[in-house]
Design a protein around this motif. Structure first.
Motif, PDB file in Angstrom:
ATOM      1  N   GLU A  96      85.523  71.835  64.499  1.00  0.00           N
ATOM      2  CA  GLU A  96      85.381  72.566  63.760  1.00  0.00           C
ATOM      3  C   GLU A  96      85.773  74.101  64.339  1.00  0.00           C
ATOM      4  N   ILE A  97      86.515  75.166  64.077  1.00  0.00           N
ATOM      5  CA  ILE A  97      86.692  76.197  65.106  1.00  0.00           C
ATOM      6  C   ILE A  97      85.710  77.636  64.149  1.00  0.00           C
ATOM      7  N   ILE A  98      85.254  78.367  65.436  1.00  0.00           N
ATOM      8  CA  ILE A  98      84.542  79.738  65.003  1.00  0.00           C
ATOM      9  C   ILE A  98      85.073  80.338  65.955  1.00  0.00           C
ATOM     10  N   HIS A  99      85.481  81.759  65.934  1.00  0.00           N
ATOM     11  CA  HIS A  99      86.205  82.566  65.803  1.00  0.00           C
ATOM     12  C   HIS A  99      85.037  83.826  66.406  1.00  0.00           C
ATOM     13  N   ASP A 100      85.169  84.340  67.368  1.00  0.00           N
ATOM     14  CA  ASP A 100      84.042  84.624  67.559  1.00  0.00           C
ATOM     15  C   ASP A 100      84.074  86.220  66.553  1.00  0.00           C
ATOM     16  N   PHE A 101      84.947  86.749  66.146  1.00  0.00           N
ATOM     17  CA  PHE A 101      84.553  86.952  64.996  1.00  0.00           C
ATOM     18  C   PHE A 101      84.476  86.932  63.183  1.00  0.00           C
ATOM     19  N   GLU A 102      84.409  85.618  63.431  1.00  0.00           N
ATOM     20  CA  GLU A 102      83.738  85.845  61.684  1.00  0.00           C
ATOM     21  C   GLU A 102      82.135  85.860  61.533  1.00  0.00           C
ATOM     22  N   LEU A 103      81.927  85.921  60.288  1.00  0.00           N
ATOM     23  CA  LEU A 103      81.183  85.610  59.525  1.00  0.00           C
ATOM     24  C   LEU A 103      80.435  85.045  58.682  1.00  0.00           C
ATOM     25  N   THR A 104      79.228  84.789  58.377  1.00  0.00           N
ATOM     26  CA  THR A 104      78.030  83.721  57.776  1.00  0.00           C
ATOM     27  C   THR A 104      78.458  85.162  55.867  1.00  0.00           C
ATOM     28  N   GLY A 105      78.085  84.633  54.944  1.00  0.00           N
ATOM     29  CA  GLY A 105      78.008  85.002  53.923  1.00  0.00           C
ATOM     30  C   GLY A 105      77.314  85.875  53.705  1.00  0.00           C
ATOM     31  N   THR A 106      76.269  85.862  54.369  1.00  0.00           N
ATOM     32  CA  THR A 106      75.148  87.151  55.031  1.00  0.00           C
ATOM     33  C   THR A 106      74.999  87.592  56.104  1.00  0.00           C
ATOM     34  N   ARG A 107      76.511  87.884  56.350  1.00  0.00           N
ATOM     35  CA  ARG A 107      77.396  88.511  57.267  1.00  0.00           C
ATOM     36  C   ARG A 107      76.455  89.026  58.376  1.00  0.00           C
ATOM     37  N   ARG A 108      76.183  87.150  58.637  1.00  0.00           N
ATOM     38  CA  ARG A 108      75.419  87.446  60.265  1.00  0.00           C
ATOM     39  C   ARG A 108      77.354  86.507  60.993  1.00  0.00           C
ATOM     40  N   PRO A 109      76.808  87.175  62.429  1.00  0.00           N
ATOM     41  CA  PRO A 109      78.257  85.891  62.887  1.00  0.00           C
ATOM     42  C   PRO A 109      78.192  84.259  63.275  1.00  0.00           C
ATOM     43  N   LYS A 110      78.829  83.652  63.197  1.00  0.00           N
ATOM     44  CA  LYS A 110      78.979  82.494  63.113  1.00  0.00           C
ATOM     45  C   LYS A 110      78.660  81.425  63.759  1.00  0.00           C
ATOM     46  N   ILE A 111      78.155  82.244  65.001  1.00  0.00           N
ATOM     47  CA  ILE A 111      78.126  82.171  66.274  1.00  0.00           C
ATOM     48  C   ILE A 111      77.613  83.462  67.812  1.00  0.00           C
ATOM     49  N   LEU A 112      77.236  83.149  67.968  1.00  0.00           N
ATOM     50  CA  LEU A 112      76.839  84.506  69.716  1.00  0.00           C
ATOM     51  C   LEU A 112      77.347  84.053  70.621  1.00  0.00           C
ATOM     52  N   VAL A 113      78.888  85.177  70.825  1.00  0.00           N
ATOM     53  CA  VAL A 113      79.736  83.883  71.327  1.00  0.00           C
ATOM     54  C   VAL A 113      79.151  84.333  73.040  1.00  0.00           C
ATOM     55  N   GLN A 114      78.000  85.193  73.508  1.00  0.00           N
ATOM     56  CA  GLN A 114      78.175  85.387  74.974  1.00  0.00           C
ATOM     57  C   GLN A 114      76.888  84.883  74.811  1.00  0.00           C
ATOM     58  N   PRO A 115      75.811  84.383  74.187  1.00  0.00           N
ATOM     59  CA  PRO A 115      74.630  82.834  75.194  1.00  0.00           C
ATOM     60  C   PRO A 115      75.542  81.211  74.818  1.00  0.00           C
ATOM     61  N   ALA A 116      76.391  81.634  74.217  1.00  0.00           N
ATOM     62  CA  ALA A 116      77.469  80.504  74.579  1.00  0.00           C
ATOM     63  C   ALA A 116      78.691  80.191  75.730  1.00  0.00           C
ATOM     64  N   ALA A 117      78.346  81.711  76.330  1.00  0.00           N
ATOM     65  CA  ALA A 117      79.018  81.933  77.362  1.00  0.00           C
ATOM     66  C   ALA A 117      78.202  81.377  78.750  1.00  0.00           C
ATOM     67  N   HIS A 118      77.112  81.826  78.607  1.00  0.00           N
ATOM     68  CA  HIS A 118      76.051  81.463  80.267  1.00  0.00           C
ATOM     69  C   HIS A 118      75.319  80.046  80.120  1.00  0.00           C
ATOM     70  N   VAL A 119      75.232  79.207  79.260  1.00  0.00           N
ATOM     71  CA  VAL A 119      75.050  78.194  78.599  1.00  0.00           C
ATOM     72  C   VAL A 119      76.447  77.222  79.424  1.00  0.00           C
ATOM     73  N   SER A 120      77.158  77.924  79.563  1.00  0.00           N
ATOM     74  CA  SER A 120      78.646  77.190  79.173  1.00  0.00           C
ATOM     75  C   SER A 120      78.982  77.323  80.504  1.00  0.00           C
TER      76      SER A 120
END
Length: 243
Positions: A96-120
């Motif tokens: 599954e590819i998730i881009h930083d600019f993608e939103l859900t149907g409720t206008r939330r980001p599909k992923i929070l990339v900054q926490p992802a950057a920290h834990v990686s």
């Protein structure tokens, strides 16, 4: 897992991207339940960041290609183009590819990339939680700083390998490159209140930053970028002719 990472790095590194693996559990532990993934905790995820070199190595060649049709969201199209190659690189994986600019149907980001950057371990995510005491009275936004690039980089998205478990993946802690308390306060103030002048990007000495062409592109409003895109294409094509 090692073979997956080798293939990703071999393909994406020459284009100015860096690859950073992490477990879904590490990410889920850092975010609100709205943003968590309903996957096995040991599921492999990979953060993709663009280094300052991406602009000349991936973006400019893309806008010179036949696939580029002059849309106003050229950078998003470029990221989709390059991310899509992961399916060819690893055709047997459920990705599954998730881009930083993608939103859900409720206008939330599909992923929070900054926490992802920290834990990686890719970049340290500085928030008000880093401050003791916290001098800010209002809500402030956090920002990631890279040990080599400072703020001169971007978090582009994540690949999730749904059928790949990585129980033995070792966690890499992000480097706290803005270790001084007063500098953390300065960083968050610059990012929240003066972000347009980009001073927060230079909160630490950096090894590489955006080129002048790249700065000019990002400083130009999308609706005004068409002439600049044409200039970049002409400039790049002339350089190519000289090689």
């Amino acid at each position: 897992m090692d073979e997956i990472l080798l293939k990703l790095r071999a393909f994406y590194s020459p284009k100015g991207f860096d690859i950073h693996p992490f477990k879904v559990k590490w990410y889920n532990d850092e975010v609100d339940h709205h943003f968590q993934f309903d996957l096995h905790p040991d599921t492999l995820a990979v953060l993709v960041i663009s280094t300052p070199a991406m602009f000349e190595k991936a973006f400019v060649p893309y806008i010179c290609s036949d696939d580029c049709q002059g849309s106003l969201d050229l950078l998003d199209k470029c990221m989709k183009h390059h991310f899509s190659f992961v399916y060819k690189l690893l055709p047997l994986e459920d990705i599954e590819i998730i881009h930083d600019f993608e939103l859900t149907g409720t206008r939330r980001p599909k992923i929070l990339v900054q926490p992802a950057a920290h834990v990686s371990g890719a970049a340290y995510y500085y928030t008000s939680r880093c401050l003791d005491p916290n001098p800010f009275k209002q809500k402030i936004f956090g920002v990631c700083i890279h040990p080599d690039y400072g703020g001169w980089f971007a978090l582009r998205g994540v690949f999730i390998f749904k059928s790949v478990l990585c129980p033995d993946l070792s966690r890499v802690e992000p480097f706290d490159c803005v270790s001084d308390q007063s500098k953390k306060v300065e960083l968050l103030d610059l990012f929240n209140n003066h972000w347009r002048d980009a001073r927060y990007r230079d909160i630490i000495p950096v090894k590489l930053k955006y080129s002048e062409d790249q700065k000019k592109y990002f400083d130009t409003l999308p609706k005004d970028r068409a002439p600049l895109v044409n200039e970049l294409k002409e400039k790049y094509m002339q350089k190519s002719d000289l090689i």
